[in-house]
Write a protein that holds these residues in place. Sequence first.
Motif, PDB file in Angstrom:
ATOM      1  N   GLY A 170      11.303 -29.954  -1.843  1.00 43.69           N
ATOM      2  CA  GLY A 170      11.797 -31.430  -1.928  1.00 43.69           C
ATOM      3  C   GLY A 170      13.002 -31.574  -0.825  1.00 43.69           C
ATOM      4  N   LYS A 171      13.502 -30.204  -0.221  1.00 45.02           N
ATOM      5  CA  LYS A 171      14.591 -30.477   0.452  1.00 45.02           C
ATOM      6  C   LYS A 171      14.195 -30.407   1.978  1.00 45.02           C
ATOM      7  CE  LYS A 171      16.869 -27.559  -3.365  1.00 45.02           C
ATOM      8  NZ  LYS A 171      17.486 -26.387  -3.593  1.00 45.02           N
ATOM      9  N   GLY A 172      12.956 -30.446   2.354  1.00 42.65           N
ATOM     10  CA  GLY A 172      12.481 -30.758   3.768  1.00 42.65           C
ATOM     11  C   GLY A 172      12.975 -32.127   4.169  1.00 42.65           C
ATOM     12  N   GLY A 173      12.095 -32.746   5.205  1.00 40.79           N
ATOM     13  CA  GLY A 173      12.393 -34.017   5.613  1.00 40.79           C
ATOM     14  C   GLY A 173      12.089 -35.111   4.571  1.00 40.79           C
ATOM     15  N   ASN A 174      12.403 -36.284   4.889  1.00 37.90           N
ATOM     16  CA  ASN A 174      12.046 -37.463   3.976  1.00 37.90           C
ATOM     17  C   ASN A 174      10.465 -37.643   3.793  1.00 37.90           C
ATOM     18  OD1 ASN A 174      14.840 -38.123   3.714  1.00 37.90           O
ATOM     19  ND2 ASN A 174      14.959 -39.556   5.380  1.00 37.90           N
ATOM     20  N   TYR A 175       9.783 -37.230   4.796  1.00 32.69           N
ATOM     21  CA  TYR A 175       8.358 -37.626   4.735  1.00 32.69           C
ATOM     22  C   TYR A 175       7.752 -36.640   3.695  1.00 32.69           C
ATOM     23  CZ  TYR A 175       3.428 -38.769   5.778  1.00 32.69           C
ATOM     24  OH  TYR A 175       2.121 -38.996   5.747  1.00 32.69           O
ATOM     25  N   THR A 176       7.882 -35.196   3.750  1.00 33.29           N
ATOM     26  CA  THR A 176       7.382 -34.492   2.992  1.00 33.29           C
ATOM     27  C   THR A 176       8.131 -34.526   1.371  1.00 33.29           C
ATOM     28  OG1 THR A 176       8.898 -32.524   3.618  1.00 33.29           O
ATOM     29  CG2 THR A 176       6.946 -32.768   4.518  1.00 33.29           C
ATOM     30  N   ARG A 177       9.355 -34.956   1.614  1.00 35.07           N
ATOM     31  CA  ARG A 177       9.684 -35.291   0.042  1.00 35.07           C
ATOM     32  C   ARG A 177       9.119 -36.279  -0.602  1.00 35.07           C
ATOM     33  NH1 ARG A 177      15.193 -36.790   1.377  1.00 35.07           N
ATOM     34  NH2 ARG A 177      15.340 -34.713   2.256  1.00 35.07           N
ATOM     35  N   SER A 178       8.688 -37.270   0.001  1.00 35.14           N
ATOM     36  CA  SER A 178       7.751 -38.131  -0.552  1.00 35.14           C
ATOM     37  C   SER A 178       6.350 -38.042  -0.726  1.00 35.14           C
ATOM     38  CB  SER A 178       7.944 -39.589  -0.066  1.00 35.14           C
ATOM     39  OG  SER A 178       7.611 -39.745   1.201  1.00 35.14           O
ATOM     40  N   LEU A 216       9.647 -20.166   9.348  1.00 33.26           N
ATOM     41  CA  LEU A 216       8.635 -20.878   9.015  1.00 33.26           C
ATOM     42  C   LEU A 216       8.516 -20.725   7.480  1.00 33.26           C
ATOM     43  CD1 LEU A 216       5.938 -19.781  11.624  1.00 33.26           C
ATOM     44  CD2 LEU A 216       6.641 -22.206  11.262  1.00 33.26           C
ATOM     45  N   LYS A 217       8.625 -19.273   6.883  1.00 37.63           N
ATOM     46  CA  LYS A 217       8.605 -18.959   5.433  1.00 37.63           C
ATOM     47  C   LYS A 217       9.690 -19.899   4.849  1.00 37.63           C
ATOM     48  CE  LYS A 217       6.529 -14.824   5.568  1.00 37.63           C
ATOM     49  NZ  LYS A 217       6.540 -13.318   5.270  1.00 37.63           N
ATOM     50  N   ARG A 218      10.798 -20.046   5.166  1.00 33.74           N
ATOM     51  CA  ARG A 218      12.026 -20.587   4.725  1.00 33.74           C
ATOM     52  C   ARG A 218      11.848 -22.203   4.470  1.00 33.74           C
ATOM     53  NH1 ARG A 218      15.586 -23.550   7.058  1.00 33.74           N
ATOM     54  NH2 ARG A 218      15.285 -22.250   8.984  1.00 33.74           N
ATOM     55  N   ARG A 219      11.305 -22.850   5.657  1.00 37.11           N
ATOM     56  CA  ARG A 219      11.155 -23.948   6.123  1.00 37.11           C
ATOM     57  C   ARG A 219       9.963 -24.628   5.004  1.00 37.11           C
ATOM     58  NH1 ARG A 219      13.694 -28.455   6.239  1.00 37.11           N
ATOM     59  NH2 ARG A 219      13.035 -30.164   7.856  1.00 37.11           N
ATOM     60  N   LEU A 220       8.815 -23.936   4.830  1.00 36.85           N
ATOM     61  CA  LEU A 220       7.831 -24.265   3.839  1.00 36.85           C
ATOM     62  C   LEU A 220       8.347 -24.463   2.574  1.00 36.85           C
ATOM     63  CD1 LEU A 220       4.855 -25.108   3.690  1.00 36.85           C
ATOM     64  CD2 LEU A 220       4.440 -22.587   3.165  1.00 36.85           C
ATOM     65  N   VAL A 221       9.210 -23.411   2.089  1.00 36.38           N
ATOM     66  CA  VAL A 221       9.652 -23.326   0.888  1.00 36.38           C
ATOM     67  C   VAL A 221      10.774 -24.625   0.642  1.00 36.38           C
ATOM     68  CG1 VAL A 221      11.313 -22.291  -0.829  1.00 36.38           C
ATOM     69  CG2 VAL A 221       9.709 -20.701   0.493  1.00 36.38           C
ATOM     70  N   GLU A 222      11.372 -24.977   1.553  1.00 40.63           N
ATOM     71  CA  GLU A 222      12.382 -26.113   1.463  1.00 40.63           C
ATOM     72  C   GLU A 222      11.429 -27.361   1.503  1.00 40.63           C
ATOM     73  OE1 GLU A 222      15.945 -24.548   4.277  1.00 40.63           O
ATOM     74  OE2 GLU A 222      14.475 -25.829   5.201  1.00 40.63           O
ATOM     75  N   HIS A 223      10.397 -27.414   2.184  1.00 43.43           N
ATOM     76  CA  HIS A 223       9.393 -28.784   2.036  1.00 43.43           C
ATOM     77  C   HIS A 223       8.970 -28.749   0.599  1.00 43.43           C
ATOM     78  CE1 HIS A 223       9.441 -30.435   5.934  1.00 43.43           C
ATOM     79  NE2 HIS A 223       9.263 -29.215   6.610  1.00 43.43           N
TER      80      HIS A 223
END
Length: 84
Positions: free
Chosen positions: A32-40, A22-29
């Motif tokens: 701007g390295k998460g999914g396309n949706y969260t990138r925009s 969870l921590k890593r994924r939130l940092v990625e989002h």
Amino acid sequence: MYYVYILECTDKTLYCGITTDLKRRLVEHKAGKGGNYTRSHGAVKMLYTEKKKDRSSASKREAMIKKMSRSNKLSLIKKGKATR
């Protein structure tokens, strides 16, 4: 162990996904390295998480949550916080 999660984005929309960390994924989002949706839409914070034993059950639960209305997702988040 897998987690299903719901994020709040900068525009107050909700994003649902799965991860093993969870921590890593939130940092990625947030980077701007998460999914396309969260990138925009930008990721702000994690509002809800559920543990699942494997990827298959996490993916099935993610699909169920994604089909929910916004109001049902908000109810799920509210109930989840009450039980933590």
